[in-house]
Design a protein around this motif. Structure first.
Motif, PDB file in Angstrom:
ATOM      1  N   VAL A  52     -68.501   2.525 -35.627  1.00 52.37           N
ATOM      2  CA  VAL A  52     -69.494   1.446 -35.540  1.00 52.37           C
ATOM      3  C   VAL A  52     -69.682   0.775 -36.903  1.00 52.37           C
ATOM      4  O   VAL A  52     -69.801  -0.448 -36.982  1.00 52.37           O
ATOM      5  CB  VAL A  52     -70.836   1.974 -34.985  1.00 52.37           C
ATOM      6  N   LEU A  53     -69.692   1.552 -37.968  1.00 56.34           N
ATOM      7  CA  LEU A  53     -69.822   0.965 -39.304  1.00 56.34           C
ATOM      8  C   LEU A  53     -68.632   0.056 -39.610  1.00 56.34           C
ATOM      9  O   LEU A  53     -68.800  -1.018 -40.195  1.00 56.34           O
ATOM     10  CB  LEU A  53     -69.955   2.057 -40.364  1.00 56.34           C
ATOM     11  N   LEU A  54     -67.441   0.467 -39.215  1.00 53.98           N
ATOM     12  CA  LEU A  54     -66.265  -0.388 -39.403  1.00 53.98           C
ATOM     13  C   LEU A  54     -66.366  -1.677 -38.581  1.00 53.98           C
ATOM     14  O   LEU A  54     -66.006  -2.759 -39.053  1.00 53.98           O
ATOM     15  CB  LEU A  54     -64.991   0.369 -39.043  1.00 53.98           C
ATOM     16  N   LEU A  55     -66.858  -1.552 -37.358  1.00 51.05           N
ATOM     17  CA  LEU A  55     -67.038  -2.740 -36.518  1.00 51.05           C
ATOM     18  C   LEU A  55     -68.082  -3.683 -37.113  1.00 51.05           C
ATOM     19  O   LEU A  55     -67.902  -4.909 -37.094  1.00 51.05           O
ATOM     20  CB  LEU A  55     -67.439  -2.334 -35.099  1.00 51.05           C
ATOM     21  N   ILE A  56     -69.175  -3.134 -37.628  1.00 48.32           N
ATOM     22  CA  ILE A  56     -70.194  -3.966 -38.262  1.00 48.32           C
ATOM     23  C   ILE A  56     -69.621  -4.665 -39.496  1.00 48.32           C
ATOM     24  O   ILE A  56     -69.866  -5.849 -39.717  1.00 48.32           O
ATOM     25  CB  ILE A  56     -71.439  -3.126 -38.628  1.00 48.32           C
ATOM     26  N   PHE A  57     -68.843  -3.919 -40.294  1.00 49.76           N
ATOM     27  CA  PHE A  57     -68.234  -4.519 -41.479  1.00 49.76           C
ATOM     28  C   PHE A  57     -67.303  -5.664 -41.081  1.00 49.76           C
ATOM     29  O   PHE A  57     -67.337  -6.741 -41.678  1.00 49.76           O
ATOM     30  CB  PHE A  57     -67.470  -3.465 -42.280  1.00 49.76           C
ATOM     31  N   PHE A  58     -66.475  -5.438 -40.062  1.00 51.17           N
ATOM     32  CA  PHE A  58     -65.560  -6.479 -39.598  1.00 51.17           C
ATOM     33  C   PHE A  58     -66.336  -7.695 -39.099  1.00 51.17           C
ATOM     34  O   PHE A  58     -66.003  -8.837 -39.447  1.00 51.17           O
ATOM     35  CB  PHE A  58     -64.649  -5.951 -38.485  1.00 51.17           C
ATOM     36  N   LEU A  59     -67.352  -7.472 -38.282  1.00 53.30           N
ATOM     37  CA  LEU A  59     -68.133  -8.574 -37.722  1.00 53.30           C
ATOM     38  C   LEU A  59     -68.833  -9.364 -38.824  1.00 53.30           C
ATOM     39  O   LEU A  59     -68.837 -10.604 -38.810  1.00 53.30           O
ATOM     40  CB  LEU A  59     -69.147  -8.037 -36.715  1.00 53.30           C
ATOM     41  N   ALA A 115     -82.496   4.086 -31.543  1.00 49.11           N
ATOM     42  CA  ALA A 115     -81.916   2.864 -32.102  1.00 49.11           C
ATOM     43  C   ALA A 115     -80.390   2.908 -32.145  1.00 49.11           C
ATOM     44  O   ALA A 115     -79.740   1.864 -32.088  1.00 49.11           O
ATOM     45  CB  ALA A 115     -82.469   2.625 -33.506  1.00 49.11           C
ATOM     46  N   THR A 116     -79.817   4.104 -32.246  1.00 51.39           N
ATOM     47  CA  THR A 116     -78.365   4.190 -32.415  1.00 51.39           C
ATOM     48  C   THR A 116     -77.621   4.666 -31.164  1.00 51.39           C
ATOM     49  O   THR A 116     -76.453   4.332 -30.995  1.00 51.39           O
ATOM     50  CB  THR A 116     -78.017   5.129 -33.578  1.00 51.39           C
ATOM     51  N   GLU A 117     -78.265   5.417 -30.329  1.00 52.93           N
ATOM     52  CA  GLU A 117     -77.571   6.005 -29.184  1.00 52.93           C
ATOM     53  C   GLU A 117     -76.990   4.971 -28.213  1.00 52.93           C
ATOM     54  O   GLU A 117     -75.876   5.178 -27.707  1.00 52.93           O
ATOM     55  CB  GLU A 117     -78.490   6.974 -28.441  1.00 52.93           C
ATOM     56  N   PRO A 118     -77.657   3.840 -27.936  1.00 56.12           N
ATOM     57  CA  PRO A 118     -77.039   2.860 -27.030  1.00 56.12           C
ATOM     58  C   PRO A 118     -75.713   2.292 -27.543  1.00 56.12           C
ATOM     59  O   PRO A 118     -74.875   1.878 -26.754  1.00 56.12           O
ATOM     60  CB  PRO A 118     -78.090   1.752 -26.919  1.00 56.12           C
ATOM     61  N   VAL A 119     -75.519   2.283 -28.850  1.00 59.59           N
ATOM     62  CA  VAL A 119     -74.268   1.783 -29.415  1.00 59.59           C
ATOM     63  C   VAL A 119     -73.250   2.909 -29.557  1.00 59.59           C
ATOM     64  O   VAL A 119     -72.052   2.701 -29.323  1.00 59.59           O
ATOM     65  CB  VAL A 119     -74.533   1.119 -30.787  1.00 59.59           C
ATOM     66  N   LEU A 120     -73.714   4.088 -29.920  1.00 57.58           N
ATOM     67  CA  LEU A 120     -72.799   5.201 -30.169  1.00 57.58           C
ATOM     68  C   LEU A 120     -72.281   5.860 -28.887  1.00 57.58           C
ATOM     69  O   LEU A 120     -71.147   6.337 -28.853  1.00 57.58           O
ATOM     70  CB  LEU A 120     -73.475   6.251 -31.045  1.00 57.58           C
ATOM     71  N   ALA A 121     -73.079   5.905 -27.848  1.00 57.74           N
ATOM     72  CA  ALA A 121     -72.695   6.613 -26.619  1.00 57.74           C
ATOM     73  C   ALA A 121     -71.410   6.057 -25.984  1.00 57.74           C
ATOM     74  O   ALA A 121     -70.531   6.845 -25.615  1.00 57.74           O
ATOM     75  CB  ALA A 121     -73.847   6.597 -25.624  1.00 57.74           C
ATOM     76  N   PRO A 122     -71.264   4.734 -25.836  1.00 60.91           N
ATOM     77  CA  PRO A 122     -70.002   4.238 -25.246  1.00 60.91           C
ATOM     78  C   PRO A 122     -68.778   4.561 -26.101  1.00 60.91           C
ATOM     79  O   PRO A 122     -67.698   4.827 -25.571  1.00 60.91           O
ATOM     80  CB  PRO A 122     -70.212   2.720 -25.162  1.00 60.91           C
ATOM     81  N   ILE A 123     -68.940   4.566 -27.406  1.00 59.56           N
ATOM     82  CA  ILE A 123     -67.819   4.894 -28.286  1.00 59.56           C
ATOM     83  C   ILE A 123     -67.475   6.370 -28.175  1.00 59.56           C
ATOM     84  O   ILE A 123     -66.301   6.744 -28.183  1.00 59.56           O
ATOM     85  CB  ILE A 123     -68.146   4.476 -29.737  1.00 59.56           C
ATOM     86  N   ARG A 124     -68.479   7.218 -28.038  1.00 57.24           N
ATOM     87  CA  ARG A 124     -68.229   8.658 -27.866  1.00 57.24           C
ATOM     88  C   ARG A 124     -67.466   8.944 -26.580  1.00 57.24           C
ATOM     89  O   ARG A 124     -66.676   9.878 -26.517  1.00 57.24           O
ATOM     90  CB  ARG A 124     -69.550   9.427 -27.860  1.00 57.24           C
ATOM     91  N   ARG A 125     -67.720   8.146 -25.542  1.00 61.82           N
ATOM     92  CA  ARG A 125     -66.997   8.346 -24.278  1.00 61.82           C
ATOM     93  C   ARG A 125     -65.529   7.985 -24.421  1.00 61.82           C
ATOM     94  O   ARG A 125     -64.680   8.569 -23.749  1.00 61.82           O
ATOM     95  CB  ARG A 125     -67.648   7.518 -23.172  1.00 61.82           C
ATOM     96  N   ILE A 126     -65.222   7.010 -25.272  1.00 62.32           N
ATOM     97  CA  ILE A 126     -63.837   6.556 -25.444  1.00 62.32           C
ATOM     98  C   ILE A 126     -63.045   7.497 -26.346  1.00 62.32           C
ATOM     99  O   ILE A 126     -61.876   7.769 -26.091  1.00 62.32           O
ATOM    100  CB  ILE A 126     -63.814   5.119 -26.015  1.00 62.32           C
TER     101      ILE A 126
END
Length: 97
Positions: A76-83, A51-62
């Protein structure tokens, strides 16, 4: 339209808790607190990873390599809070007026 906004905010809230659960589970697994051979524990871990790896993997690459520290869930938690705040304070008043 209100139902759509509330559903979207609820989905973001649920994913927020899945991310927190995944981070806590990874710590428990890393420190060998949970029995990794237990089938139920394995099913929970597999679900959280899938459930989390598809969202976390691109951020880990950056992100740069910080050794053993993974801050991608925090990003990701900060992005969710902002959204979530953007939807509730900007989009919802426009659509509901």
């Amino acid at each position: 339209m209100l139902a759509l906004i509330q559903t979207l905010v609820l989905a973001l809230d649920i994913y927020w808790w899945i991310l927190i659960g995944s981070a806590i589970f990874s710590w428990l697994y890393a420190f060998n607190v949970v029995n990794s051979r237990n089938q139920f524990v394995g099913a929970i871990g597999s679900f959280l990873f899938k459930a989390t790896e598809p969202v976390l993997a691109p951020i880990r690459r950056i992100l740069p390599d910080l050794g053993g520290i993974d801050i991608s869930p925090i990003i990701v938690l900060l992005l969710i809070f902002f959204l979530r705040q953007f939807i509730l304070t900007t989009i919802a008043p426009i659509l509901l007026s």
